[in-house]
Design a protein around this motif. Structure first.
Motif, short mmCIF file in Angstrom:
data_model
loop_
_atom_site.label_atom_id
_atom_site.label_comp_id
_atom_site.label_asym_id
_atom_site.label_seq_id
_atom_site.Cartn_x
_atom_site.Cartn_y
_atom_site.Cartn_z
N VAL A 289 0.86 -1.18 0.00
CA VAL A 289 0.00 0.00 0.00
C VAL A 289 0.89 1.23 0.00
CG1 VAL A 289 -1.80 1.28 1.21
CG2 VAL A 289 -1.78 -1.22 1.29
N GLY A 290 0.60 2.17 -0.87
CA GLY A 290 1.40 3.39 -0.95
C GLY A 290 0.53 4.63 -0.98
N PRO A 300 -4.53 5.19 -13.52
CA PRO A 300 -5.15 4.01 -14.12
C PRO A 300 -6.60 3.86 -13.67
CG PRO A 300 -3.64 3.38 -12.35
CD PRO A 300 -3.42 4.84 -12.60
N GLU A 301 -7.43 3.35 -14.57
CA GLU A 301 -8.84 3.11 -14.25
C GLU A 301 -9.02 1.62 -13.97
OE1 GLU A 301 -11.40 4.59 -17.25
OE2 GLU A 301 -10.62 6.64 -17.18
N ALA A 323 -5.70 2.44 -8.26
CA ALA A 323 -5.82 3.63 -7.43
C ALA A 323 -6.96 3.42 -6.46
CB ALA A 323 -6.07 4.86 -8.30
N ASP A 324 -6.73 3.76 -5.20
CA ASP A 324 -7.72 3.57 -4.14
C ASP A 324 -7.83 4.87 -3.35
OD1 ASP A 324 -9.41 2.62 -2.23
OD2 ASP A 324 -7.97 1.29 -1.26
N VAL A 330 -1.06 -2.40 -4.53
CA VAL A 330 -0.28 -3.23 -5.44
C VAL A 330 -0.31 -4.67 -4.95
CG1 VAL A 330 1.96 -3.65 -6.51
CG2 VAL A 330 1.26 -1.30 -5.96
N ARG A 331 -0.77 -5.59 -5.79
CA ARG A 331 -0.80 -7.01 -5.45
C ARG A 331 0.26 -7.72 -6.31
NH1 ARG A 331 -4.86 -10.24 -3.59
NH2 ARG A 331 -5.32 -8.44 -2.27
N LEU A 332 1.28 -8.25 -5.66
CA LEU A 332 2.38 -8.92 -6.34
C LEU A 332 2.02 -10.35 -6.68
CD1 LEU A 332 5.00 -7.52 -3.88
CD2 LEU A 332 4.94 -6.93 -6.30
N ALA A 333 2.50 -10.82 -7.83
CA ALA A 333 2.23 -12.20 -8.24
C ALA A 333 2.94 -13.20 -7.33
CB ALA A 333 2.65 -12.40 -9.70
#
Length: 365
Positions: A289-290, A300-301, A323-324, A330-333
């Motif tokens: 989370v940033g 980004p949409e 965007a939140d 960000v969800r890493l693989a």
């Protein structure tokens, strides 16, 4: 076009200025005086912005036949970069001062002053590329995108990930299509005395590279405990601010792990002045989370597939991001290690920089 060429006194900015001149622009060289007590000579290859560097920049400008000025931005640099660096470490975060310098100094203070004086843009010696793409919705029908440099070993698009669309519209990076080896060869052909000058490294305002000692001089010794994940004291430190998540070296633990395995910093707790250490496996995270989101274009949409980079010369990791509100998720693989609050996550779509955010926390999902 009237362009300010930021000239650090190094080989990269020298060639960048010459290329802008070759392209037909009206170029003025500007060296930024960022130190309030600049040393006469460089102490090592780490530092920059010394009086010697200003002299090197001036000699290149004289050879090119362009006007040259030194702009004093030492106080702005001290307030926006150095003070921020100290405050972030004191708060238990690990900042990247190069990103902050690009955001606050080179593409804010410098660019703003250049525009106020009637210039159109700023050119620097960063290794990155600006790609122009037709876009009827963009000014003049062209959208400017920030992309990685051709020389992957020197790519600096990560530290430019804080630029927004307006700043990018006024930025030139003439070296992005060339390798560092070829840049040095070109500098030699042009007769620049800086052709073989060593690159600066690490943090410019800590020329000896001793970040812990530098912070201790400013924040003082603050002894406290180093704990394991069970709460047992396994060592002592002189200030939790000097540690970062993922750190292994320099812990000086007095109680070894039962299995003899190395331990790493898993958390710093500035409120209690505590450092927590644990096994390597505990460092793995796949959710970041940033805040302080900066977009090199439109945000980004929805959920988008991206590559996420955590360090200036780190690897890019497959991820999804969205965007939140004021934050970026960000969800890493796959899980990665050593993600610390205060670091920046820069998002890519192929070679294009999408944007960046400052990491507030990371966990497992």
């Amino acid at each position: 076009m009237r362009v300010v060429a930021a000239m650090s006194g190094g080989v990269d900015s020298a060639v960048a200025a010459s290329r802008m001149l070759d392209a037909g622009h009206e170029v003025v060289g500007v060296h930024l005086a960022l130190s309030q007590s600049a040393a006469t000579l460089r102490e090592s290859a780490r530092g920059c912005c010394t009086i010697e560097d200003a002299g090197d920049a001036r000699r290149v400008a004289d050879r090119l036949g362009i006007p040259f000025y030194v702009w004093d931005m030492a106080q702005r640099f001290a307030d926006d970069v150095v003070a921020d660096f100290v405050a972030e470490y004191e708060a238990g975060r690990t900042p990247n001062p190069c990103l902050r310098c690009n955001e606050k100094i080179k593409f804010a203070a410098l660019l703003d002053k250049a525009l106020a004086l009637g210039f159109d843009a700023v050119a620097t010696g960063h290794y990155a590329q600006v790609v122009e793409t037709p876009d009827p919705a963009a000014p003049a029908g062209v959208r400017r995108e920030l992309h990685r440099a051709v020389d992957q070993a020197k790519d600096q698009s990560y530290v430019l990930g804080v630029l927004d669309a307006d700043q990018l519209a006024r930025a030139f990076f003439p070296l992005g299509d060339t390798t560092k080896t070829d840049i040095r060869a070109e500098a030699a052909q042009r007769g620049f005395s800086v052709a073989r000058k060593p690159d600066s490294h690490d943090i410019c305002f800590i020329p000896d590279g001793d970040t812990r000692g530098w912070l201790t001089d400013r924040l003082g010794r603050r002894p406290g405990p180093i704990l394991d994940t069970m709460g047992q004291q396994v060592g002592r430190h002189d200030g939790a601010y000097a540690y970062t998540v993922g750190q292994r070296r320099g812990l000086g633990l007095s109680v070894p792990a039962a299995d003899g395995a190395p331990r790493y910093v898993t958390a710093t707790r500035p409120q209690s002045n505590t450092v927590v250490v644990g096994t390597r496996e505990l460092l793995g995270v796949d959710h970041i989370v940033g805040d302080h989101a900066r977009w090199c274009g439109a945000a980004p949409e929805g959920v988008v597939a991206v590559g996420a980079q955590i360090r200036a010369h780190g690897h890019e990791h497959p991820a999804t991001a969205w965007a939140d509100g004021e934050q970026v998720q960000v969800r890493l693989a796959e899980r990665i290690r050593g993600v610390a609050p205060g670091q920046s996550v820069v998002l890519y779509e192929g070679t294009r920089v999408v944007g960046s955010a400052t990491i507030t926390h990371a966990d497992r999902r």
